[in-house]
Write a protein that holds these residues in place. Structure first.
Motif, mmCIF file in Angstrom:
data_model
loop_
_atom_site.group_PDB
_atom_site.id
_atom_site.type_symbol
_atom_site.label_atom_id
_atom_site.label_comp_id
_atom_site.label_asym_id
_atom_site.label_seq_id
_atom_site.Cartn_x
_atom_site.Cartn_y
_atom_site.Cartn_z
ATOM 1 N N VAL A 1 -1.958 2.655 8.482
ATOM 2 C CA VAL A 1 -3.192 2.247 7.795
ATOM 3 C C VAL A 1 -2.930 2.251 6.288
ATOM 4 O O VAL A 1 -2.531 3.265 5.711
ATOM 5 C CB VAL A 1 -4.358 3.189 8.144
ATOM 6 C CG1 VAL A 1 -5.610 2.799 7.362
ATOM 7 C CG2 VAL A 1 -4.635 3.156 9.650
ATOM 8 N N ALA A 2 -3.131 1.109 5.665
ATOM 9 C CA ALA A 2 -2.825 0.968 4.237
ATOM 10 C C ALA A 2 -3.839 0.045 3.579
ATOM 11 O O ALA A 2 -4.360 -0.877 4.202
ATOM 12 C CB ALA A 2 -1.412 0.403 4.057
ATOM 13 N N THR A 3 -4.088 0.309 2.295
ATOM 14 C CA THR A 3 -5.001 -0.508 1.491
ATOM 15 C C THR A 3 -4.297 -0.922 0.215
ATOM 16 O O THR A 3 -3.587 -0.124 -0.398
ATOM 17 C CB THR A 3 -6.272 0.290 1.130
ATOM 18 O OG1 THR A 3 -6.904 0.750 2.328
ATOM 19 C CG2 THR A 3 -7.257 -0.579 0.351
ATOM 20 N N GLY B 1 0.806 -1.209 0.000
ATOM 21 C CA GLY B 1 0.000 0.000 0.000
ATOM 22 C C GLY B 1 0.839 1.259 0.000
ATOM 23 O O GLY B 1 0.589 2.190 -0.785
ATOM 24 N N PHE B 2 1.865 1.314 0.841
ATOM 25 C CA PHE B 2 2.688 2.526 0.930
ATOM 26 C C PHE B 2 3.626 2.684 -0.264
ATOM 27 O O PHE B 2 4.139 3.777 -0.496
ATOM 28 C CB PHE B 2 3.472 2.541 2.233
ATOM 29 C CG PHE B 2 2.619 2.817 3.435
ATOM 30 C CD1 PHE B 2 1.856 3.985 3.512
ATOM 31 C CD2 PHE B 2 2.544 1.921 4.486
ATOM 32 C CE1 PHE B 2 1.059 4.244 4.613
ATOM 33 C CE2 PHE B 2 1.747 2.170 5.588
ATOM 34 C CZ PHE B 2 1.002 3.331 5.651
ATOM 35 N N ALA B 3 3.836 1.619 -1.010
ATOM 36 C CA ALA B 3 4.645 1.725 -2.225
ATOM 37 C C ALA B 3 3.904 2.473 -3.328
ATOM 38 O O ALA B 3 4.522 2.923 -4.300
ATOM 39 C CB ALA B 3 5.053 0.337 -2.713
ATOM 40 N N ALA B 4 2.599 2.628 -3.176
ATOM 41 C CA ALA B 4 1.775 3.363 -4.142
ATOM 42 C C ALA B 4 1.000 4.426 -3.376
ATOM 43 O O ALA B 4 -0.161 4.210 -3.000
ATOM 44 C CB ALA B 4 0.826 2.421 -4.869
ATOM 45 N N PRO B 5 1.616 5.584 -3.080
ATOM 46 C CA PRO B 5 0.980 6.607 -2.241
ATOM 47 C C PRO B 5 -0.320 7.130 -2.835
ATOM 48 O O PRO B 5 -0.568 7.031 -4.041
ATOM 49 C CB PRO B 5 2.039 7.713 -2.180
ATOM 50 C CG PRO B 5 3.326 7.056 -2.566
ATOM 51 C CD PRO B 5 2.955 5.977 -3.528
ATOM 52 N N LEU C 1 -7.097 -7.097 2.623
ATOM 53 C CA LEU C 1 -7.065 -6.012 1.648
ATOM 54 C C LEU C 1 -6.592 -4.700 2.254
ATOM 55 O O LEU C 1 -6.134 -3.812 1.536
ATOM 56 C CB LEU C 1 -8.456 -5.821 1.042
ATOM 57 C CG LEU C 1 -9.053 -7.036 0.334
ATOM 58 C CD1 LEU C 1 -10.491 -6.737 -0.088
ATOM 59 C CD2 LEU C 1 -8.210 -7.431 -0.861
ATOM 60 N N ALA C 2 -6.712 -4.557 3.559
ATOM 61 C CA ALA C 2 -6.285 -3.346 4.243
ATOM 62 C C ALA C 2 -5.824 -3.714 5.646
ATOM 63 O O ALA C 2 -6.246 -4.729 6.205
ATOM 64 C CB ALA C 2 -7.415 -2.316 4.305
ATOM 65 N N SER C 3 -4.956 -2.893 6.193
ATOM 66 C CA SER C 3 -4.428 -3.177 7.523
ATOM 67 C C SER C 3 -4.126 -1.874 8.245
ATOM 68 O O SER C 3 -4.075 -0.798 7.644
ATOM 69 C CB SER C 3 -3.157 -4.028 7.437
ATOM 70 O OG SER C 3 -2.099 -3.303 6.805
ATOM 71 N N GLY D 1 -13.814 2.115 1.031
ATOM 72 C CA GLY D 1 -14.039 2.464 2.427
ATOM 73 C C GLY D 1 -13.240 1.655 3.423
ATOM 74 O O GLY D 1 -13.505 1.709 4.635
ATOM 75 N N LEU D 2 -12.232 0.931 2.954
ATOM 76 C CA LEU D 2 -11.506 0.014 3.834
ATOM 77 C C LEU D 2 -10.637 0.746 4.855
ATOM 78 O O LEU D 2 -10.578 0.362 6.027
ATOM 79 C CB LEU D 2 -10.653 -0.942 3.000
ATOM 80 C CG LEU D 2 -11.427 -1.849 2.041
ATOM 81 C CD1 LEU D 2 -10.467 -2.664 1.189
ATOM 82 C CD2 LEU D 2 -12.348 -2.774 2.817
ATOM 83 N N ALA D 3 -9.940 1.789 4.425
ATOM 84 C CA ALA D 3 -9.077 2.525 5.361
ATOM 85 C C ALA D 3 -9.901 3.164 6.467
ATOM 86 O O ALA D 3 -9.509 3.138 7.646
ATOM 87 C CB ALA D 3 -8.265 3.577 4.615
ATOM 88 N N ALA D 4 -11.029 3.741 6.107
ATOM 89 C CA ALA D 4 -11.900 4.344 7.122
ATOM 90 C C ALA D 4 -12.421 3.288 8.083
ATOM 91 O O ALA D 4 -12.506 3.519 9.297
ATOM 92 C CB ALA D 4 -13.067 5.068 6.452
ATOM 93 N N ALA D 5 -12.770 2.111 7.564
ATOM 94 C CA ALA D 5 -13.286 1.041 8.423
ATOM 95 C C ALA D 5 -12.216 0.514 9.370
ATOM 96 O O ALA D 5 -12.488 0.258 10.551
ATOM 97 C CB ALA D 5 -13.838 -0.097 7.564
ATOM 98 N N VAL D 6 -10.997 0.331 8.870
ATOM 99 C CA VAL D 6 -9.895 -0.119 9.733
ATOM 100 C C VAL D 6 -9.631 0.915 10.824
ATOM 101 O O VAL D 6 -9.471 0.576 12.009
ATOM 102 C CB VAL D 6 -8.627 -0.378 8.896
ATOM 103 C CG1 VAL D 6 -7.395 -0.500 9.791
ATOM 104 C CG2 VAL D 6 -8.789 -1.637 8.054
#
Length: 281
Positions: A216-218, A146-150, A199-201, A226-231
């Motif tokens: 927090v990354a997706t 996730g962080f490799a693709a900002p 899919l997100a963490s 909505g995965l980042a918001a849910a995590v």
């Protein structure tokens, strides 16, 4: 600055100073303190030294960066702009590139319900689970991809890239993770489906009644769901339920900050992260 905001920023400063001390030694260099991790793990950074009678100078930055190079550490410096406003100009004059990240604090009365953001279930990692090692490795792999693709835009990297990025944990790292979860100083979360996997963490670090949500990354292929918001909301709710009074985070950009606004966070300042500017050809 009003008294309530000043008190809040002071609590965050105490948190920033306390978090590394369980796993690092602190070296004072003028008005800076450098945290040097003892053992394996992600390297720490330098910060303005609490209680110093002056802000860090250009000479202080030169000394601490030389020490970081000597130890093979990243030349990283972090601070809150509203607490150390003079440091921005000093860091830039030292040739450092500064990321100015929105610093956000949770409004407990506005924390979102994870189920309103996505239909993908989010679970917290349990210290006693037999899958803990695999879960932590997966959390780290999702973050790496996730962080490799900002940014928040969708991309091609997905579950296959996550699986390729997954590496095993050594015994010491797993023991530390289990101990931190057990004593409540760390929470980790995964958003996953039976077919796609994680899919997100995200994770949270706690000191007393203050906690920071971080990492927090997706996966790019799963963004805009909505995965980042849910995590983030899942971690925030768990922290509040466990007696945490202040939950905060730093957003990587104004665009990303909008995700956290949906989860109940509001901006209170700017977290600065300085590193050497990339060399131009």
């Amino acid at each position: 600055m009003d008294i309530r905001r000043a008190d809040l920023l002071d609590r965050l400063e105490r948190f920033y100073d306390a978090v590394p001390r369980d796993a690092a030694r602190a070296e004072n260099h003028g008005a800076c303190v450098l945290f040097v991790r003892e053992g394996a793990g992600w390297p720490f950074y330098a910060r303005p030294r609490p209680g110093a009678d002056r802000p860090p100078s250009l000479a202080d930055l030169a000394v601490v960066r030389a020490r970081q190079r000597e130890l093979g550490l990243p030349e990283a410096l972090e601070w809150v702009h509203e607490v150390n406003p003079e440091l921005l100009a000093v860091a830039r004059s030292a040739g450092l590139a500064v990321l100015e990240a929105p610093l956000m604090v949770l409004d407990p009365g506005a924390v979102g319900d994870p189920a309103t953001f996505t239909d993908v279930p989010v679970r917290l990692l349990a210290a006693s689970a037999p899958t803990l090692a695999a879960d932590v490795a997966t959390r780290r792999a999702v973050a790496a991809v996730g962080f490799a693709a900002p940014g928040t835009g969708r991309g091609e990297a997905g579950p296959a890239h996550r699986d390729a990025a997954r590496t095993g944990l050594d015994v010491a790292a797993l023991d530390e993770e289990r101990a931190r979860i057990t004593d409540g100083s760390r929470l980790s979360a995964l958003a996953e489906t039976p077919g796609e996997g994680a899919l997100a963490s995200g994770m949270a670090m706690r000191v007393d009644d203050v906690a920071e949500i971080a990492g927090v990354a997706t996966l790019p292929s799963a963004r805009r769901r909505g995965l980042a918001a849910a995590v983030t909301a899942t971690l925030a709710r768990a922290l509040l339920a466990d007696g945490v009074a202040v939950v905060f985070l730093s957003a990587g950009s104004e665009e990303i900050a909008r995700v956290y606004l949906r989860a109940g966070f509001r901006r209170v300042g700017t977290a600065c992260i300085a590193e050497p500017a990339p060399l131009r050809p």
